[in-house]
Structures are given as structure tokens and as C-alpha cells.
Enzyme design. Structure first.
Site, PDB file in Angstrom:
ATOM      1  N   GLU A 353      -4.550   1.819  -4.414  1.00 40.58           N
ATOM      2  CA  GLU A 353      -4.012   1.181  -3.210  1.00 40.58           C
ATOM      3  C   GLU A 353      -3.576  -0.257  -3.500  1.00 40.58           C
ATOM      4  O   GLU A 353      -2.666  -0.777  -2.852  1.00 40.58           O
ATOM      5  CB  GLU A 353      -5.047   1.213  -2.083  1.00 40.58           C
ATOM      6  CG  GLU A 353      -5.341   2.600  -1.526  1.00 40.58           C
ATOM      7  CD  GLU A 353      -4.223   3.158  -0.646  1.00 40.58           C
ATOM      8  OE1 GLU A 353      -3.226   2.434  -0.410  1.00 40.58           O
ATOM      9  OE2 GLU A 353      -4.344   4.312  -0.200  1.00 40.58           O
ATOM     10  N   LYS A 395      -1.209  -6.614   4.194  1.00 41.82           N
ATOM     11  CA  LYS A 395      -1.347  -5.574   5.212  1.00 41.82           C
ATOM     12  C   LYS A 395      -1.405  -6.179   6.608  1.00 41.82           C
ATOM     13  O   LYS A 395      -0.858  -5.611   7.565  1.00 41.82           O
ATOM     14  CB  LYS A 395      -2.581  -4.711   4.956  1.00 41.82           C
ATOM     15  CG  LYS A 395      -2.626  -3.520   5.908  1.00 41.82           C
ATOM     16  CD  LYS A 395      -3.581  -2.441   5.494  1.00 41.82           C
ATOM     17  CE  LYS A 395      -3.459  -1.234   6.426  1.00 41.82           C
ATOM     18  NZ  LYS A 395      -4.422  -0.169   6.095  1.00 41.82           N
ATOM     19  N   HIS A 420      -1.139  13.238   0.330  1.00 42.30           N
ATOM     20  CA  HIS A 420      -1.811  13.995   1.384  1.00 42.30           C
ATOM     21  C   HIS A 420      -1.613  15.495   1.194  1.00 42.30           C
ATOM     22  O   HIS A 420      -2.526  16.292   1.452  1.00 42.30           O
ATOM     23  CB  HIS A 420      -1.296  13.565   2.754  1.00 42.30           C
ATOM     24  CG  HIS A 420      -1.835  12.241   3.204  1.00 42.30           C
ATOM     25  ND1 HIS A 420      -1.466  11.652   4.385  1.00 42.30           N
ATOM     26  CD2 HIS A 420      -2.723  11.394   2.629  1.00 42.30           C
ATOM     27  CE1 HIS A 420      -2.103  10.495   4.524  1.00 42.30           C
ATOM     28  NE2 HIS A 420      -2.865  10.318   3.469  1.00 42.30           N
TER      29      HIS A 420
END
Length: 537
Positions: A353, A395, A420
């Protein structure tokens, strides 16, 4: 038994600058089965034989910390080998603590059944454990236990104990949402400061929600810190793991709060990784139509990404995170010392991430990843504090611009379209989320290259960064048709196709809706380019 050998051993290895070997993990690798299955298929004698053989091999290499299962010292030959070739330290825990840790851990253990059986086994083995030349009480914070062992070793070696990791002064990043802004506090060993922050979040009870992996490691420490508020405390333990991230545990936790007479001035503390934060956040969103909650992340992935932004939810049999809400935290408390107990694989997965954030929005962070991969893998606290700060700041900026993911915030899904799909199609838990995202980012850039939007040097750069951080650049392909069906049910599906986040270059993300009719052709391209591998490759 139940002493936390793997967590403490990992911490000790870092203090000593040594390698770490978990003998049970080595045995599982040798048999290609988990311990309980080895016992079931081959029996305990085969397990013990392999254990003794691998113990001899492990002790032939100097400069390593070796964690042994509770049965490894039952053989006299193994005990004599430890006395002759190692500094043998037994981790002492009392009977009640051992029972609590082992029976509540949610893991299959072949020799443990009922509480009575565990107590009998503990008493049977206690005289053998007492033969260890050195013993350290293994209660309290794992870092403190590791420090005591390191101090013991330093004394035996006639040297000064290692200096603890640097103290990181707290800093703050602000998520400035209208009327609902909140701080992200980043520091190290700063849980004692949390009680004062909670004072502004009402005066009602505090519920600590954690999972069966994290609670034994950190819950007591956090409860001691917030006890200074003088408020009523309730502890709720949820199941751990992506495969258990469903609506059932969320509703059970909500039941516990309501049965305790919860009020709207109560606060929910979410202590754990991304899965726990998502579930606890959904509990807070559902209970009494919304309770304030505080994220206290314990994984890299949660600290750099999921703890900020207010997306909470759980998986459904149709796909990942299909049930949920937008419910912003009232505070995020990022204590870097909580990451010390994180296994290496989960640490590396969380760095995916960080790579995502760097590619879509922070070129300075990308350069840091390229120049300091060793520091990141060795968990340098100063470098990690800067990484968390930069990820949080980026973010926060995106969330403020598009809180409910109606436009610009979708760039944070870079790498997640294929990720996903892989997680759902392979089965939750086969790949860690960060590992799937790493593969998904490579897939997105390769598709961008197919469509003429992404240049090959950027793909090569990403692959190099991921490999330097120990992250995968490919994944086994699920059974035929399963990946495409999983992707077709993803949240990123729109009427005309699937929304992909592709990159023109670093910090130049673009959203493209690609038709479902071309999905199989794109997946075929990923096979040809080595992103999706046939089973056995």
C-alpha cells in the site's frame, strides 16, 4: 506453552541483529502441511523425528534466534544439544495465562483439547522446562520480554545491553472534513498519551474491540492506558483473518454493546489491523446509528492506508467488502511500537500500500522506497515514521476532496481491481491483501501498456521495487472463469464495464472504464506477460 515464542523471538532477533527461525514453521515447510495436519496424517512420532533433525540443522548455524515448540525439549538428546550449542532460555508463563492464550488463540493445536487436558499437559511438562539453564518470565509486553532476554545474553557475553529503538516524538496529520475533521497522531510508545485525547470524545463507556491474535499482545497495554480516563471499559474479541471478515461477528459484537446498555456518548476503540478496523468501524457505524470510534492500527497496511478515510465493511460470499458504510473515525492513534509484533510476511504485505501511494501521488516517497528498501524491511523506526506520515498526508488530501468515493478518491483503488478478484477467486486468506495489491498493480500497468497508456520502463521500475521489498509480481491463476466472474461482481463495476485505475506515469493516475466484453482478452494478456501463472509454474 503459550509463551508467545514467535513474537518474542522476532523482537529479540531485531535487538541482536540476528536471523530468526521458528522451528514449527520449518517443520510445516518440510511436510507442506500445518502442524495439526502433520499430526493427523503422519502421527506425532514422525513430527518429533523431523523436529529433532531440523533442530540439529538449525543449531549448526551461529548467530540466530531459534524458537522451539513446547514439545521440542521433551527428548533428552535435544536438551543436551541445546545446553552444548546454544543459550537455552525458557519463557515462563503461569498456568492460567497459558490456558487463556492457547484456548483463546483460535488455532488448531494437535495435543490440546479441553481446559483439563491443557492443564494436565502443562503440569507434566513443567519439570522438564525447569531444566533450562536460563528462565525469563514471558508476561507483559513482548518487547519488554525480548529486552530482558537480550540483557541476560549481554551479561553472559560480558557486554552492554543493546540500546532500545529510537523514541519517535508524536506528530499530527489532519483530515479536515467539514464539521467532522480528525487527527492522525503518529509516534512511538505513545499509548499513555491517548487517555487525554479520549476526554474530548464524550464521557461514556469505552469498548475495546480487538481480535484473538492482537488482543493477547496489546489489549492489556491499551486498557491500562485508557483506564486513566476513569470510564467504564468493555472488551470484545472478534475472530481474526480475512476469511472470517463477515457480517456475523459484527452483529455479535453489536449485540454485546447493546446488551451492556451502550449509550451514544460511548466510544469504540479498534485495536488491530485492516480487517479488525473494518469490522470494528462497521460495529460503530451500525450501533445506535453511529458511535464515535478510534482507530489504533497494529499492522503496516492499516497504519498507512485503511485506518484513514472511513470506509468500513465486511466481505460477502459474492465478493470483498460488499457490505459496509462510510463512517469516519474520531481519531487515529498510530503507535509505531505496536508494529513490533507483526510477522515479517504481514509487514512486507503492508508495504504494497505504500508503493501504491507513492506511484499515484508521492514521487518523494517512491524515491525513498527505491533507496531505502533494507531500512524498511529492517523496520527502521525513523524511516517508517516518515513513510506513515507521507501516506497519511496523501490519503487525507484525497479523502477531503472526495469523501464518499464518487470521483477522485477512486484513484486509491489502483491495483485493487485485479487484487480483489484474486482474493475472492483464490479464497480469502490464500493471498494477503497487500500481496494481492502488489500483483494487481503490476497487472494494471501491464494493461495500461497493452492499451498504449503506460511505458515499459515504469512497469520495470515497479517490478524492481516490489522485488526489493519481498513482494510478489505474479500470482497463480484461479480455476477457469472464476477470476473474471469475481471481478464482474466487484464494487468498481459500472453499467458499461469495470473502472480501472491506470498510470500514464508516476503521480499521473487515470480512471478508465473498460467493457466487460473485453475482460477475458485482458486476462489473457496478463497470462502472456507472466502476471497470472498456471498452477505449478
Amino acid at each position: 506453552m503459550g509463551a508467545g515464542k514467535s513474537t518474542i523471538g522476532t523482537r529479540l532477533a531485531r535487538l541482536l541483529g540476528a536471523g530468526f527461525v521458528d522451528l514449527d514453521a520449518e517443520i510445516e515447510w518440510a511436510f507442506a502441511l500445518p502442524v495439526d495436519e502433520i499430526f493427523r496424517v503422519y502421527g506425532e512420532p514422525a513430527f518429533r523425528e523431523m523436529e529433532s533433525r531440523l533442530l540439529k540443522q538449525a543449531l549448526s548455524v551461529q548467530g540466530r534466534v531459534l524458537a522451539l515448540g513446547g514439545g521440542a525439549v521433551l527428548e533428552l538428546e535435544n536438551r543436551e544439544l541445546l545446553r552444548a550449542s546454544a543459550t537455552w532460555v525458557n519463557l515462563d508463563v503461569d498456568l492460567s495465562t497459558a490456558c487463556m492464550r492457547l484456548l483463546d488463540a483460535g488455532k488448531a493445536r494437535p495435543l490440546l483439547g479441553s481446559d483439563a487436558e491443557l492443564r494436565a499437559l502443562y503440569l507434566e511438562r513443567a519439570p522438564i522446562y525447569a531444566q533450562a539453564p536460563h528462565r525469563v518470565v514471558a508476561e507483559g509486553d513482548p518487547g519488554d520480554v525480548a529486552a530482558r532476554i537480550e540483557s541476560l545474553i549481554a551479561t553472559l557475553e560480558g557486554r552492554t545491553p543493546a540500546v532500545p529503538a529510537s523514541f519517535i516524538p508524536s506528530c499530527r496529520e489532519r483530515v479536515e472534513l467539514p464539521g467532522r475533521g480528525y487527527d492522525v497522531v503518529i509516534g512511538s510508545n505513545n499509548l499513555d498519551e491517548l487517555a487525554a485525547e479520549l476526554a474530548r470524545l464524550g464521557s461514556g463507556p469505552i469498548a475495546l474491540l480487538s481480535d484473538w491474535n492482537v488482543a493477547p499482545l496489546h489489549a492489556d497495554k491499551l486498557l491500562r492506558a485508557v483506564a486513566a480516563t476513569g470510564r467504564e471499559l468493555l472488551q470484545v474479541t472478534l475472530p481474526a483473518g480475512e476469511e472470517r471478515k463477515g457480517i456475523g461477528p459484527v452483529l455479535e459484537a453489536t449485540d454485546q454493546l447493546l446488551e451492556a446498555g451502550w449509550r451514544r456518548d460511548g466510544v469504540v476503540l479498534a485495536l488491530g489491523g485492516g480487517v479488525l478496523g473494518d469490522m470494528a468501524g462497521l460495529v460503530a457505524a451500525l450501533c445506535l446509528r453511529g458511535l464515535p470510534f478510534v482507530q489504533v492500527p497494529t499492522t503496516v497496511l492499516a497504519m498507512v492506508d485503511s485506518c484513514v478515510g472511513g470506509k468500513v465493511g465486511v466481505n460477502h460470499r459474492s465478493g470483498k467488502n460488499l457490505l459496509g458504510a462510510f463512517h469516519q473515525p474520531a481519531l487515529v492513534w498510530a503507535d509505531l511500537s505496536l508494529l513490533d509484533t507483526l510477522p515479517d510476511r504481514y509487514w512486507r504485505a503492508g508495504l504494497a500500500e505504500v508503493v501504491k501511494t507513492a506511484l499515484i501521488g508521492d514521487e518523494v516517497l517512491l524515491e525513498l522506497l527505491e533507496t531505502k528498501p533494507i531500512a524498511l524491511l529492517e523496520r527502521d523506526p525513523v524511516v517508517m515514521a516518515e513513510v506513515v506520515r507521507r501516506c497519511t498526508a496523501f490519503k487525507a488530501q484525497v479523502v477531503v476532496a472526495d469523501e464518499r468515493e464518487s470521483g477522485a478518491r477512486r484513484i486509491l483503488n489502483f491495483g485493487h481491481t485485479v487484487a480483489h478478484g484474486l482474493e475472492t477467486a483464490l479464497g480469502f486468506g490464500h493471498l494477503l491483501h497487500g500481496e494481492a495489491v502488489a500483483v494487481g498493480m503490476v497487472a494494471a500497468l501491464e494493461i495500461g501498456h497493452v492499451l498504449g497508456w503506460t511505458e515499459r520502463p515504469l512497469i520495470d521500475r515497479l517490478r524492481s521495487i516490489l522485488r526489493s521489498l519481498g513482494l510478489p509480481v505474479s500470482a497463480p491463476e484461479p480455476p477457469p472463469g472464476l477470476l473474471s466472474r469475481s471481478m464482474e461482481r466487484d464494487k468498481k463495476l459500472v453499467e458499461s464495464g469495470i473502472t480501472w485505475v491506470l498510470l500514464k506515469d508516476v503521480c499521473q493516475p487515470q480512471q478508465h472504464v473498460l467493457p466487460l466484453s473485453g475482460l477475458e482478452d485482458l486476462l489473457s494478456q496478463l497470462r502472456e506477460r507472466g502476471v497470472l501463472l498456471a498452477r505449478g509454474e
